[in-house]
Write a protein that holds these residues in place. Sequence first.
Motif, short mmCIF file in Angstrom:
data_model
loop_
_atom_site.label_atom_id
_atom_site.label_comp_id
_atom_site.label_asym_id
_atom_site.label_seq_id
_atom_site.Cartn_x
_atom_site.Cartn_y
_atom_site.Cartn_z
N PRO A 4 -23.73 -33.29 5.63
CA PRO A 4 -23.93 -31.86 5.87
C PRO A 4 -22.84 -30.96 5.27
O PRO A 4 -23.06 -29.78 5.07
N GLY A 5 -21.68 -31.51 4.97
CA GLY A 5 -20.62 -30.69 4.43
C GLY A 5 -20.56 -30.66 2.92
O GLY A 5 -19.71 -29.98 2.33
N ALA A 6 -21.48 -31.40 2.26
CA ALA A 6 -21.41 -31.52 0.80
C ALA A 6 -21.98 -30.31 0.07
O ALA A 6 -21.60 -30.04 -1.07
N GLN A 7 -22.89 -29.60 0.70
CA GLN A 7 -23.55 -28.49 0.02
C GLN A 7 -22.59 -27.35 -0.28
O GLN A 7 -21.81 -26.93 0.57
N ARG A 8 -22.66 -26.82 -1.49
CA ARG A 8 -21.88 -25.65 -1.88
C ARG A 8 -22.79 -24.44 -1.88
O ARG A 8 -23.97 -24.53 -2.23
N VAL A 9 -22.22 -23.28 -1.49
CA VAL A 9 -23.04 -22.08 -1.33
C VAL A 9 -22.30 -20.86 -1.86
O VAL A 9 -21.07 -20.83 -1.95
N ASN A 10 -23.09 -19.85 -2.22
CA ASN A 10 -22.56 -18.50 -2.41
C ASN A 10 -22.85 -17.73 -1.13
O ASN A 10 -23.91 -17.93 -0.51
N TRP A 11 -21.96 -16.86 -0.73
CA TRP A 11 -22.14 -16.20 0.56
C TRP A 11 -21.48 -14.83 0.58
O TRP A 11 -20.59 -14.52 -0.22
N VAL A 12 -21.96 -14.00 1.53
CA VAL A 12 -21.34 -12.70 1.77
C VAL A 12 -21.49 -12.39 3.26
O VAL A 12 -22.51 -12.69 3.88
N LEU A 13 -20.45 -11.81 3.84
CA LEU A 13 -20.43 -11.44 5.25
C LEU A 13 -20.48 -9.93 5.36
O LEU A 13 -19.63 -9.22 4.81
N ALA A 38 -19.66 -5.17 2.91
CA ALA A 38 -19.25 -6.56 2.75
C ALA A 38 -17.80 -6.71 3.20
O ALA A 38 -16.91 -6.01 2.72
N GLN A 39 -17.55 -7.66 4.12
CA GLN A 39 -16.21 -7.89 4.65
C GLN A 39 -15.55 -9.12 4.04
O GLN A 39 -14.32 -9.23 4.03
N ALA A 40 -16.36 -10.04 3.56
CA ALA A 40 -15.83 -11.25 2.93
C ALA A 40 -16.94 -11.85 2.08
O ALA A 40 -18.12 -11.59 2.30
N ARG A 41 -16.54 -12.65 1.10
CA ARG A 41 -17.53 -13.25 0.20
C ARG A 41 -16.92 -14.50 -0.42
O ARG A 41 -15.70 -14.71 -0.37
N GLY A 42 -17.76 -15.31 -1.01
CA GLY A 42 -17.27 -16.51 -1.67
C GLY A 42 -18.33 -17.08 -2.59
O GLY A 42 -19.52 -16.78 -2.47
N ALA A 43 -17.90 -17.92 -3.52
CA ALA A 43 -18.82 -18.57 -4.46
C ALA A 43 -18.46 -20.04 -4.57
O ALA A 43 -17.29 -20.40 -4.73
N GLY A 44 -19.47 -20.89 -4.43
CA GLY A 44 -19.26 -22.32 -4.53
C GLY A 44 -18.44 -22.91 -3.40
O GLY A 44 -17.76 -23.93 -3.57
N ASP A 45 -18.51 -22.29 -2.23
CA ASP A 45 -17.71 -22.74 -1.09
C ASP A 45 -18.48 -23.71 -0.21
O ASP A 45 -19.72 -23.78 -0.24
N SER A 46 -17.74 -24.41 0.63
CA SER A 46 -18.35 -25.32 1.59
C SER A 46 -18.57 -24.60 2.92
O SER A 46 -17.98 -23.55 3.18
N ARG A 47 -19.39 -25.20 3.75
CA ARG A 47 -19.60 -24.69 5.11
C ARG A 47 -18.27 -24.62 5.86
O ARG A 47 -18.00 -23.65 6.57
N GLU A 48 -17.44 -25.64 5.68
CA GLU A 48 -16.15 -25.68 6.37
C GLU A 48 -15.29 -24.48 6.01
O GLU A 48 -14.63 -23.89 6.88
N THR A 49 -15.30 -24.09 4.74
CA THR A 49 -14.52 -22.94 4.30
C THR A 49 -14.98 -21.66 4.99
O THR A 49 -14.18 -20.85 5.44
N ILE A 50 -16.30 -21.50 5.09
CA ILE A 50 -16.85 -20.30 5.72
C ILE A 50 -16.53 -20.29 7.22
O ILE A 50 -16.11 -19.26 7.78
N GLU A 51 -16.70 -21.43 7.87
CA GLU A 51 -16.38 -21.52 9.30
C GLU A 51 -14.91 -21.20 9.53
O GLU A 51 -14.56 -20.50 10.51
N HIS A 52 -14.06 -21.67 8.67
CA HIS A 52 -12.62 -21.40 8.80
C HIS A 52 -12.35 -19.90 8.65
O HIS A 52 -11.54 -19.34 9.41
N THR A 53 -13.03 -19.26 7.72
CA THR A 53 -12.86 -17.81 7.52
C THR A 53 -13.29 -17.04 8.75
O THR A 53 -12.59 -16.11 9.20
N LEU A 54 -14.43 -17.41 9.33
CA LEU A 54 -14.91 -16.73 10.54
C LEU A 54 -13.96 -16.95 11.71
O LEU A 54 -13.67 -16.03 12.47
N GLY A 55 -13.47 -18.19 11.84
CA GLY A 55 -12.54 -18.49 12.92
C GLY A 55 -11.24 -17.74 12.79
O GLY A 55 -10.68 -17.24 13.79
N GLN A 56 -10.72 -17.62 11.57
CA GLN A 56 -9.48 -16.89 11.33
C GLN A 56 -9.59 -15.43 11.75
O GLN A 56 -8.62 -14.82 12.19
#
Length: 262
Positions: free
Chosen positions: A20-29, A36-54
């Motif tokens: 489940p952690g292998a998929q890479r995504v583009n995203w925007v919050l 838009a408050q945050a964004r990313g390209a080619g990131d993992s779910r873990e990276t996004i969860e870490h950003t939200l937690g921070q």
Amino acid sequence: MSYRLYVRPIPPFADADQDPGAQRVNWVLHEASGDAQARGAGDSRETIEHTLGQNALDNVLLIGLIPGEEAIYCLADIPAKQSRFINQALPYAVEEQIAQDIDSVHLALGPRSDEGFRVAAIDHQAMESWSSQFTGWEHVQLEAVFPDAALLPQTEGGWTVCLDGDDVLLLSDRGEWLRMQAANLAMFAQTLAIPSAEEVVAEIPVTVYGSATDFSHHEEPLKALSGTGRLKISRKELEVPVAELLAHSFHQHLGNPINLCQ
């Protein structure tokens, strides 16, 4: 304050059950205002969860954007008005438009139009796989899954085209979405320029979104769009990733997509 997280998986697509952690995504919050408050390209779910937690964000609404070809657009001519009867008749109303056993397909009902109910159809196993990709995240809850092209801003009386690398997303004014290789735009343009027997010949407005790089890279297919003599082309250069265009369009209600989470 409510937040929405738009997540668009990018190829290659991973198996959510196997890793489940292998998929890479583009995203925007987005915050509630649509900024838009945050964004990313080619990131993992873990990276996004870490950003939200921070940022101490919880109960963020997640919107999954899957490849447009994963779901198909159908029309269902159902005279009933009560939702119970509509849902009962829905499989029979669209089965001839779907090239597989109707029992293996998940159907999502959209609004009624002059031509009938708009419907999105996706293979059951594919829907389960995509749902798995978007569930179980920390700090978020799944709100919706859409075919990516269905979130484009609609062009009244015509089509919207969005260059996306080697692909192109398309959306008609009636809500029909498509995804194809950009090289096939010339063929699509010729088909679009042929008037139907009932149609009065007139210009068809076509709005084309794309980055400066994409416009330059696909100049030949774009010339084919302009060369039919019937399509009125309007170019809009993007300074943000395609995922952000789709998120902005959804927030501003510039289209009328069908949520597959039904």
